[in-house]
Design a protein around this motif. Structure first.
Motif, PDB file in Angstrom:
ATOM      1  N   VAL A 161       0.813  -1.219   0.000  1.00  9.43           N
ATOM      2  CA  VAL A 161       0.000   0.000   0.000  1.00  9.43           C
ATOM      3  C   VAL A 161       0.851   1.275   0.000  1.00  9.43           C
TER       4      VAL A 161
ATOM      5  N   VAL B 244       5.451  11.347  -3.120  1.00  8.37           N
ATOM      6  CA  VAL B 244       6.839  11.211  -2.665  1.00  8.37           C
ATOM      7  C   VAL B 244       7.219  12.489  -1.925  1.00  8.37           C
TER       8      VAL B 244
ATOM      9  N   LYS C 119       3.759   1.546  -0.984  1.00  8.60           N
ATOM     10  CA  LYS C 119       4.468   1.540  -2.255  1.00  8.60           C
ATOM     11  C   LYS C 119       3.566   2.074  -3.368  1.00  8.60           C
ATOM     12  N   ARG C 120       2.309   1.606  -3.373  1.00  4.87           N
ATOM     13  CA  ARG C 120       1.383   2.082  -4.394  1.00  4.87           C
ATOM     14  C   ARG C 120       1.180   3.597  -4.281  1.00  4.87           C
ATOM     15  N   LEU C 121       1.090   4.076  -3.013  1.00  3.91           N
ATOM     16  CA  LEU C 121       0.913   5.522  -2.814  1.00  3.91           C
ATOM     17  C   LEU C 121       2.091   6.291  -3.406  1.00  3.91           C
ATOM     18  N   MET C 122       3.299   5.752  -3.186  1.00  2.00           N
ATOM     19  CA  MET C 122       4.479   6.440  -3.711  1.00  2.00           C
ATOM     20  C   MET C 122       4.512   6.368  -5.234  1.00  2.00           C
ATOM     21  N   GLU C 123       4.144   5.218  -5.767  1.00  2.00           N
ATOM     22  CA  GLU C 123       4.138   5.081  -7.227  1.00  2.00           C
ATOM     23  C   GLU C 123       3.135   6.023  -7.877  1.00  2.00           C
ATOM     24  N   MET C 124       2.072   6.339  -7.121  1.00  2.00           N
ATOM     25  CA  MET C 124       1.085   7.267  -7.646  1.00  2.00           C
ATOM     26  C   MET C 124       1.574   8.716  -7.526  1.00  2.00           C
ATOM     27  N   GLY C 125       2.785   8.889  -7.060  1.00  2.00           N
ATOM     28  CA  GLY C 125       3.375  10.222  -7.056  1.00  2.00           C
ATOM     29  C   GLY C 125       3.457  10.879  -5.694  1.00  2.00           C
TER      30      GLY C 125
END
Lengths: 680, 79
Positions: free
Chosen positions: B29, B39, B31-37
């Motif tokens: 989860v 950061v 990780k998904r948040l970070m991948e969605m930008g």
């Protein structure tokens, strides 16, 4: 990319996946990849025209769209595949995992793609470029198709394509798929890469340009996998920010855009829910009214087909099998096709406009109370037409347990096959009655049956999530895509694809079950002399295997208020629920052409007596039967689809047993409770 | 220098902006948040919450994202 896929780092994979085969030996494979809603499918359609087909990936039920693309007159057409929409290559959902398998060439039967066309939404450049940075790392040549540039310009986002091209080191082409401009440019770019046999210019963005394998090993030694992966994500976004600043410059996250304005109403705390309910009512109302005429026509068509077949074939078992088994059985299900097409049409429109994500947003809290995911809303809604497409739609739910819970309760939604049963019972026993003088009992009962299904589904979901499917609250991270006018072609195509998959799945099983049930009612042949044809049919049914089975189970079903004849009809309806009506017609001797509004069938049911002269059917029997039909798992096609989707026999068997047990208990309670309260 | 006040995205009022410091926790989860930008350094605006208070809608990098408060609590921000 995470380190578990290290074999794909640039150092270990031969440049261009096909270096061991000559490019001429097979057609080139080109994959279209991109974020959801970036315009992949529109581009795919524009490039392939009608030369495309839809199949399933081996072993999984994700649809695979493939078409031929004549990108160069001197070369054979390339195979173009449209991958499922994805945000990153590390993702967990079935669709996203599959896309990664395809891109790495690890999917059996499919070579590694020779080129990727990355579709990038210009209005959402940064997040769309994240996937591109990963694709570049995968060491396959990438060409970017930049879509929605006009929309971006309306938001004052001026994109310097030349700058983008030089920083990403790959071709970038503007396309406007709706107007079909930019297609020749994208063809040119692809041809340039392929003909010059340009090698992929992979560079390791995730590790900020330092030699990949070395960097990976060092990080691996000093940091946990999580931290290493996080650093890669940060590095990619750092790179993207640099690219963005150089090629666009302005940051426009502030201005409330068009979608946000619409959402002021559509996801409003109060009006949002009202509008959602209104949309659902409208959809169902339209489905039932618009589908009525084509359903009648189909019904008559199959009737005529049966008669023609009977007239043109010699009398005998074969003719009976074709007419009564195959045409009647398969026709009985195909009659629902108009409703299913319409439902898919509305779902496609709601998805394509971006509203479906809002519905999940509005309802997630309610759904999570019982342990379901907001995304379960769409499958459950579909199940009101038919559980099969509903169960197929659960694929978007990432967590396996959440997905299973949704699958297991989907058949409780009153599907359209139950309608004829409800309609017959109401017409026979509750017609013309009102409560408070103006509300029809029929409408109340109809609503009650739908509500009963929903209530039991909620209770079961709650129990499942507390017990065998226990898991922490599912994550809910979902994009709310901008509202867009749906593309007619995409919508129609989605509708037809889903309908076709439904037909293929359901068709084969229904055919088999129809034949088995026909045989159960056809054998052994009765030899007794009879007065007329309809008596012959009744006597035959009584003495058939199905009839005997009905008589055997009579002690079990009599506490529910049913005699053996109803038992036979229930057994037959395990093929498909609406079969109850035609079976009752045969049993009560009124001919097979009767339907749920037929006065003769209604009269026959009302007037049926048992051997002792007592009435077989009372309003309470009808109510008990309706309750049974709401809850029982009487649909072989659904079980077959559950078997496919869960890849196990255990879940469909579990589903069949628990639903039928609940149905029995509820019908028992209805009938016995009703009797105690003095109803009859 | 004044010490920065750390909150989670779940505490940010609708209509206000916050700057991401980090996403805590591990697993798919965050990780998904970070991948969605999501950061460190990116600005997020909380748009609204859904009818029953959960999930919330946020806007970042020019697009809208919905997440549960549960997820928003793992995003450390400063205003």
């Amino acid at each position: 990319m995470s380190f578990d896929t290290k074999e794909n780092t640039p150092g270990t994979v031969p440049a261009n996946g096909h270096s061991d085969t000559t490019p001429e030996a097979r057609p080139l494979l080109i994959a279209i990849a991109g974020n959801p809603n970036a315009g992949k499918t529109t581009l795919f359609n524009a490039l392939t025209g009608l030369r495309q087909k839809v199949a399933n990936y081996p072993g999984v039920t994700v649809e695979r769209k493939e078409g031929n693309w004549k990108f160069d007159p001197g070369r054979p057409a390339a195979r173009l595949i449209d991958l499922p929409g994805l945000y990153s290559l590390d993702a967990t959902s079935l669709d996203e995992r599959l896309a990664r398998e395809v891109l790495t060439g690890r999917l059996p039967g499919l070579p590694k793609p020779d080129l990727i066309i990355a579709v990038v939404d210009a209005t959402n450049l940064e997040r769309n470029l994240y996937l591109v940075t990963q694709l570049i790392e995968y060491n396959i040549p990438v060409v970017i198709a930049l879509t929605m540039v006009d929309l971006a310009e309306k938001r004052d986002l001026k994109i310097d394509v030349e700058k983008l091209r030089s920083m990403l080191r790959i071709p970038v082409v503007r396309v406007r798929t709706r107007e079909k401009t930019g297609l020749s440019e994208i063809t040119e770019a692809v041809r340039g890469v392929i003909l010059e046999e340009r090698e992929a210019d992979a560079f390791w963005i995730g590790n900020a340009g330092i030699d990949a394998s070395q960097q990976a090993d060092e990080i691996h030694l000093s940091l946990s996998d999580d931290e290493a992966a996080n650093r890669q994500i940060f590095a990619r976004y750092k790179f993207i920010s640099d690219v963005y600043q150089a090629s666009v410059g302005t940051f426009d996250t502030e201005r409330a855009n068009f979608s946000e304005k619409i959402d002021k109403i559509l996801t409003h705390r109060f009006f949002g829910l009202l509008i959602l309910i209104a949309i659902l009512l409208l959809v169902f109302q339209t489905i039932f009214t618009w589908a009525a005429l084509p359903m009648d026509l189909l019904d008559q068509g199959f009737g005529a087909l049966g008669e023609t077949a009977r007239a043109s074939m010699p009398e005998g078992i074969l003719t009976d099998l074709v007419v009564d088994g195959i045409i009647a059985g398969v026709g009985g299900v195909l009659v629902f096709l108009p409703q299913i097409l319409l439902l898919f049409l509305f779902i496609s429109i709601l998805e394509d406009t971006g509203y479906m994500a809002r519905a999940a947003f509005l309802l997630d809290k309610l759904m999570s109370r019982v342990g379901l995911h907001g995304k379960a809303f769409l499958p459950l809604m579909s199940s009101f037409a038919c559980a099969i497409p509903g169960i197929m739609a659960t694929r978007t739910i990432e967590n396996k347990r959440d997905r299973l819970a949704t699958i297991l309760i989907a058949p409780f939604m009153s599907c359209s096959a139950r309608l004829p049963v409800y309609a017959l019972m109401i017409a026979a026993f509750f017609a013309g009655q009102t409560v408070f003088g103006f509300i029809s009992v029929g409408a109340v009962l109809m609503l009650a049956m739908y509500s009963l299904g929903i209530a039991v589904a909620i209770a079961v979901a709650f129990l499942l999530k507390k017990t065998i499917l226990k898991s922490p609250p599912p994550p809910f991270v979902m994009e709310l895509p901008p509202y867009r006018i749906p593309n007619l072609r995409t919508v129609i195509q989605n509708m037809l694809t889903r309908a076709w998959l439904f037909l293929k799945r359901a068709g084969t099983v229904i055919l088999a079950i129809s034949i088995i049930l026909w045989a159960l009612m056809y054998f052994p042949r009765s030899q007794a002399p009879v007065a007329d044809e309809s008596t012959a049919a009744r006597v035959q049914l009584e003495n058939s295997f199905a009839g005997r089975l009905g008589q055997t189970i009579e002690p079990v079903i009599s506490p529910l208020g049913y005699d053996w004849k109803i038992g036979v009809a229930i057994i037959a309806s395990f093929a498909a629920r609406e079969v109850l009506v035609s079976t009752l017609s045969i049993i009560y001797n009124v001919g097979e052409e009767e339907n749920e509004e037929s006065p003769t069938l209604i009269g026959a049911i009302r007037g049926a007596h048992d051997s002792g002269g007592a009435k077989v059917w009372t309003p309470l029997t009808a109510l008990s039967l309706m309750v049974f039909f709401v809850l029982a798992m009487q649909c072989m096609s659904t079980l077959a689809v559950v078997r496919r989707e869960t890849n196990s026999w255990g879940w469909p068997i579990f589903m069949f047993v628990y639903m039928t047990v609940i149905a029995y208990a509820a019908a028992f309670a209805t009938f016995q409770g009703g009797k105690l309260l003095g109803f009859s | 220098m004044e010490k920065i006040k750390v909150l989670t995205l779940a505490d940010v009022a609708a209509g206000t902006k916050a700057k991401v410091l980090r996403v805590s926790g591990s697993g798919p989860v965050p990780k998904r948040l970070m991948e969605m930008g999501i950061v460190p350094g990116v600005w997020i605006r909380v748009v609204k919450s859904a009818p029953f208070g959960d999930p919330i809608e946020v806007r970042l990098r020019g697009y809208s994202l919905a997440m549960r408060r549960n997820e928003a609590e793992s995003i450390e921000v400063t205003e």
